[in-house]
Design a protein around this motif. Sequence first.
Motif, PDB file in Angstrom:
ATOM      1  N   SER A   1      -6.902   5.087   3.274  1.00 35.12           N
ATOM      2  CA  SER A   1      -7.367   5.718   2.033  1.00 35.12           C
ATOM      3  C   SER A   1      -6.241   6.440   1.308  1.00 35.12           C
ATOM      4  CB  SER A   1      -8.480   6.724   2.344  1.00 35.12           C
ATOM      5  OG  SER A   1      -7.969   7.791   3.121  1.00 35.12           O
ATOM      6  N   GLY A   2      -5.163   6.757   2.056  1.00 27.71           N
ATOM      7  CA  GLY A   2      -4.070   7.496   1.441  1.00 27.71           C
ATOM      8  C   GLY A   2      -4.343   8.972   1.320  1.00 27.71           C
ATOM      9  N   GLN A   3      -5.467   9.436   1.847  1.00 28.62           N
ATOM     10  CA  GLN A   3      -5.792  10.856   1.766  1.00 28.62           C
ATOM     11  C   GLN A   3      -5.073  11.616   2.863  1.00 28.62           C
ATOM     12  OE1 GLN A   3      -7.728  12.324  -0.683  1.00 28.62           O
ATOM     13  NE2 GLN A   3      -7.537  10.290  -1.590  1.00 28.62           N
TER      14      GLN A   3
ATOM     15  N   GLN B   1      -0.199   4.923  -1.423  1.00 29.96           N
ATOM     16  CA  GLN B   1      -1.167   5.640  -0.588  1.00 29.96           C
ATOM     17  C   GLN B   1      -0.513   6.179   0.677  1.00 29.96           C
ATOM     18  OE1 GLN B   1      -1.753   2.679  -2.037  1.00 29.96           O
ATOM     19  NE2 GLN B   1      -3.278   3.350  -3.538  1.00 29.96           N
TER      20      GLN B   1
ATOM     21  N   ASN C   1       0.830  -1.205   0.000  1.00 30.03           N
ATOM     22  CA  ASN C   1       0.000   0.000   0.000  1.00 30.03           C
ATOM     23  C   ASN C   1       0.867   1.259   0.000  1.00 30.03           C
ATOM     24  OD1 ASN C   1      -2.662   1.073   0.075  1.00 30.03           O
ATOM     25  ND2 ASN C   1      -2.417   1.575   2.233  1.00 30.03           N
TER      26      ASN C   1
ATOM     27  N   LYS D   1       0.065  10.368   1.676  1.00 29.98           N
ATOM     28  CA  LYS D   1      -0.471  10.921   2.913  1.00 29.98           C
ATOM     29  C   LYS D   1       0.554  11.775   3.642  1.00 29.98           C
ATOM     30  CE  LYS D   1      -1.211   7.884   5.951  1.00 29.98           C
ATOM     31  NZ  LYS D   1      -1.780   6.673   6.518  1.00 29.98           N
TER      32      LYS D   1
END
Length: 507
Positions: free
Chosen positions: A348-350, A162, A159, A166
């Motif tokens: 979410s990687g936001q 993401q 992952n 961030k």
Amino acid sequence: MLRLMIVDDEQIIREALSSMIDYTSLGYEVIATAKNGMEAYDRIRDDYPDVVITDIKMPILNGLELIERASRIDSRITFILLSGYGEFEYAKQAMTYGVRYYLLKPTDKQELINCLDTIREEKKQKEVQQKAEQALLLKDMQSPLEQGLLMEALDQPDNFPQVFKKYQGLLSFPEKGLYACICSFVEETYLKSFLKDIVRILLSCGAESVFPVIYVKNSALFVLSSPTLAHQEKIRQSLEELHYPQQCVTFETSFLHGDTSEDLFAQIISKISRYERILLIRPETGETRDFHNNMAAPWRISKLREAFTASPAETDIPSLLDSVFTPSMTPDVAKNIALGLFLNPDNSGQEPPLDIACDFFRRLYSCTQTSEIRKLAEIVLLQEKDEAASSKGGANISLLKSYVEAHLDCETLSLKWLAENYLFVSVGYLSKQFVKEEGIRFSDYLNKKRMEQAIRLMVYYHNDNIKTIARSVGFGNNPQYFSQVFKKYTGYTPTEYIEKVGASAPS
């Protein structure tokens, strides 16, 4: 655009003020008008204006009372006071609330434009100052954020894009233009001397380090900007000329490059992932972080989240947190866990908006007790639980309602305060979600809850002390304002309602 509200009890003046200037060209948006201080105060709690133009003499709440109450819930609002001749005493009183802008009625168009221009420039300066303060805060947060990046990246190799996105903005990594230098055969015995030499070499080469030195198994890796071949060759020569007493092997130097910063860090993670013990060292200060025995390792946060996800009820969250935030846990370890929970709620990687992230960081790093940090972690988990459980996708509303129920006596409750200091979300987002889920504005909901509590107190105690009741439901020392709100919601004054309750009570 700055958010502007206009308040005056005369409709013709409200309409004239709303239309006499092209506010958009001045950088303003007229978000609301109000016909008295009470209506304006409720709109301020919902609409969080930057600037309010208000008359002094108005029914229910006059301009000074409005300024006094509104300043308690948001000290950043700038007020422009409209006054007539002979109202100098009112103006003097307004100065005690920090009001600096006055316009005589009838309002001169150019004077108002000049006033708005001055305020806009002041707000811009404050925004610049705020960004500088955020930069300082992020600098203070740099070490835990750098460690968080490596820990999450090592824990979630599949992952990685993401995870990197961030942290990229929070650590101010450019999109491209970074490279890494790896120096091999650096024995830990000589590490302190090596780091001092690194600082000297980079300074002499004009190269800038953008990440702490990563040290694993006799190899030191540092990330640099300005990837020119001349820089690299000079760094290579300088490193390979280093020699320390009893050192038998010459240092070997190699470089890593990536098309983007994300590509480069993906290679770095791949290089260090097989090592059990990793050191992060800031060469200028010698500050060292050791991953090996860190209680706030990613698996700990992952396990907590897994247990939380599997938990069927919010009531299980306190016991889950108690199992992690033990009395013996130090505040530093607790902060690492809370930070990990905040930055990675759903993979979410936001990246959280900078303002919101800084609000959380400021609150987190002002905590001195593990118990305080645990409360912040509980808010983060409850937000996630609320979002996962809500079929409408609206998070935070149940948390907000619970907080309101527990703090009805607090005068300073507002949507903006709750968004920035309790829920750490955008106030605009929270406002839309509240109306969407509850069908009413926040100020109406808050007043309704306060009036319901006031009625309960009247029925239970048959209390005719209006001041006491007003204070207990968040109206402070303003029983007159409480009476007006009470009549608006019930059709009775508090005294009339108490008499009605007393008359109907069994003798």
